[in-house]
Design a protein around this motif. Structure first.
Motif, mmCIF file in Angstrom:
data_model
loop_
_atom_site.group_PDB
_atom_site.id
_atom_site.type_symbol
_atom_site.label_atom_id
_atom_site.label_comp_id
_atom_site.label_asym_id
_atom_site.label_seq_id
_atom_site.Cartn_x
_atom_site.Cartn_y
_atom_site.Cartn_z
ATOM 1 N N LEU A 65 4.524 5.552 0.979
ATOM 2 C CA LEU A 65 4.700 4.027 1.236
ATOM 3 C C LEU A 65 4.239 3.401 2.255
ATOM 4 N N THR A 66 3.648 2.116 2.168
ATOM 5 C CA THR A 66 3.148 1.481 3.386
ATOM 6 C C THR A 66 4.471 1.004 3.946
ATOM 7 N N GLU A 68 5.250 -1.803 4.627
ATOM 8 C CA GLU A 68 5.779 -2.857 3.984
ATOM 9 C C GLU A 68 6.592 -2.473 2.667
ATOM 10 N N GLN A 69 6.104 -1.486 1.975
ATOM 11 C CA GLN A 69 6.971 -0.890 0.786
ATOM 12 C C GLN A 69 8.076 -0.299 1.370
ATOM 13 N N ASP A 72 11.108 -2.352 2.082
ATOM 14 C CA ASP A 72 11.491 -3.049 0.935
ATOM 15 C C ASP A 72 12.073 -2.064 -0.168
ATOM 16 N N VAL A 73 12.108 -0.876 0.289
ATOM 17 C CA VAL A 73 12.456 0.209 -0.627
ATOM 18 C C VAL A 73 13.969 -0.074 -1.474
ATOM 19 N N ASP A 76 14.387 -1.730 -5.059
ATOM 20 C CA ASP A 76 14.180 -1.224 -6.261
ATOM 21 C C ASP A 76 15.425 -0.257 -6.624
#
Length: 123
Positions: A65-66, A68-69, A72-73, A76
């Protein structure tokens, strides 16, 4: 962290586990292992190894993941569930290791924070 666990974030205060203390969790883990006759396997080396494996599984969630991802994990539902499960596994093995070694994890953490405050004073 407040609010970071949005996916499936029902009010957890109604869960019986919500108010458990560290010693109560350690007791439950010990009972879980005892009724399955697993204590023989819960040596410091085995528990430390299992802790490392579970920490690796937690890391795997974030592996590609970046930044940013990764931040935000928890938005999801599937990845949030995985994160919670792996955090639980890491904590379970850490608490079991502390039980076997007779380490008070909260005291150990408080003492480490104090040492770090001395080693790394605020500017």
């Amino acid at each position: 962290m407040g609010g970071a666990d949005r996916a499936g974030s029902a009010d957890r205060a109604d869960l019986p586990e919500a108010g458990l203390t560290v010693p109560e969790l350690q007791r439950r883990l010990a009972e879980f292992a005892a009724v399955r006759h697993w204590q023989q396997f819960h040596t410091p080396k085995n528990l430390a190894s299992a802790l490392t494996v579970e920490a690796g599984e937690l890391l795997e969630v974030f592996q590609w993941l970046t930044p940013e991802q990764a931040a935000d994990v928890m938005s999801d539902a599937d990845s949030a569930h995985r994160v919670r499960d792996e955090v639980a596994d890491v904590l379970a093995y850490l608490l079991q290791l502390c039980t076997v070694l007779e380490v008070d994890p909260l005291r150990a953490l408080a003492e480490k924070i104090e040492r770090n405050e001395s080693r790394f004073p605020a500017p």
